[in-house]
Design an enzyme around this catalytic site. Structure first.
Site, PDB file in Angstrom:
ATOM      1  N   HIS A  80      -3.274 -31.470  17.864  1.00 51.60           N
ATOM      2  CA  HIS A  80      -2.945 -32.312  17.512  1.00 51.60           C
ATOM      3  C   HIS A  80      -2.469 -33.364  17.537  1.00 51.60           C
ATOM      4  O   HIS A  80      -1.735 -34.725  17.817  1.00 51.60           O
ATOM      5  CB  HIS A  80      -2.749 -32.613  19.604  1.00 51.60           C
ATOM      6  CG  HIS A  80      -1.660 -33.272  20.418  1.00 51.60           C
ATOM      7  ND1 HIS A  80      -0.753 -33.141  20.449  1.00 51.60           N
ATOM      8  CD2 HIS A  80      -1.617 -32.203  21.985  1.00 51.60           C
ATOM      9  CE1 HIS A  80       0.003 -34.171  21.284  1.00 51.60           C
ATOM     10  NE2 HIS A  80       0.174 -33.486  22.544  1.00 51.60           N
ATOM     11  N   ASP A  87       2.619 -31.823  17.754  1.00 51.62           N
ATOM     12  CA  ASP A  87       2.851 -32.569  18.658  1.00 51.62           C
ATOM     13  C   ASP A  87       3.171 -31.423  19.660  1.00 51.62           C
ATOM     14  O   ASP A  87       3.805 -30.513  19.207  1.00 51.62           O
ATOM     15  CB  ASP A  87       3.565 -33.484  19.188  1.00 51.62           C
ATOM     16  CG  ASP A  87       3.199 -34.740  19.040  1.00 51.62           C
ATOM     17  OD1 ASP A  87       1.966 -34.834  18.863  1.00 51.62           O
ATOM     18  OD2 ASP A  87       4.133 -35.331  18.490  1.00 51.62           O
TER      19      ASP A  87
END
Length: 247
Positions: free
Chosen positions: A221, A225
């Site tokens: 992450h 995303d």
């Protein structure tokens, strides 16, 4: 009535008998490959911001495509080979996942060097299928099988394990429906492939049973995303559900 002293003695005896009676079956020190695997997984867990997104996909055409391809190419083409070709198309559309992260640099690659996790007695080994984007389906099937056999027979070299840009791991062959793959550093993503199973779906005349497969995408992450992962899985699903176009 039992005295406080007797209560204390009874409690102490009970703790001793329940807590210390453990018979050791075997002690295994982490050495060699197992220790290397442990260190890399710990590194991945500590450094990457792991998130896993999952998607269930219709697999009717995926299974059919593997059968058609085996006849067409006179090569034993597996479902995983079809998935690899679908993955190649997906990585081309989402290059941020075909990448590494080292020293704060997110490096995206044109070449798709896809690691294929193989389970052997000594541990998990990930030989790399190089330049996936340049290979036809029959080449993928042949080279993937050769890589797997080289690892299983111990005839591989360390160069076969280097240079990966993405990894795929298949627990579907062991009957798994879903799991959380761990990223192979310095890569930024890994795709888990699960078993194909029949699931009830609304049909024209009630309920139909169709083959379904779930994919689990773990990603870092820090550089991609959740929405990116969702779009990645959407593209992969499109290619899987139209798998015969990959032949």
């Amino acid at each position: 009535m039992t005295s406080p002293t007797e209560n204390g003695d009874a409690s102490q005896n009970s703790d001793t008998s329940s807590g210390d009676e453990r018979t050791v079956l075997e002690e295994r020190k982490l050495t060699g490959m197992r220790r290397t695997i442990a260190n890399r997984l710990q590194e991945s867990s500590q450094e990457a911001a792991h998130v896993t997104a999952s998607r269930e996909v219709d697999a009717e055409e995926l299974v059919r495509a593997a059968e058609v391809a085996s006849d067409k190419y006179d090569v034993d083409v597996s479902v995983v080979d079809i998935v690899l070709c679908a993955l190649s198309e997906t990585l081309a559309d989402h290059p941020a996942f075909n990448a590494t992260l080292e020293d704060g640099l997110h490096r995206l690659y044109e070449t798709q060097n896809v690691g294929i996790a193989v389970d052997i007695d000594a541990g998990l080994v990930t030989p790399v299928l190089t330049a996936l984007e340049s290979k036809s389906l029959d080449q993928v099937a042949i080279e993937r099988r050769e890589l797997t056999e080289s690892v299983q027979t111990g005839s591989y070299s360390m160069s076969d394990l280097r240079g990966g840009t993405f990894t795929i791991t298949n627990l579907g062959v062991l009957g798994i429906d879903s799991f959380t793959p761990i990223i192979n550093p310095p890569e930024v993503a890994i795709l888990g492939v699960n078993r194909i199973r029949d699931r009830a779906r609304p049909g024209d005349e009630g309920v139909d049973f169709r083959k379904q497969i779930q994919f689990d995408l773990s990603f870092d992450h820090r550089v991609v995303d959740g929405a990116d992962a969702a779009r990645f899985l959407e593209t992969l699903a499109t290619h899987i559900e139209n798998a015969e176009a990959l032949l």
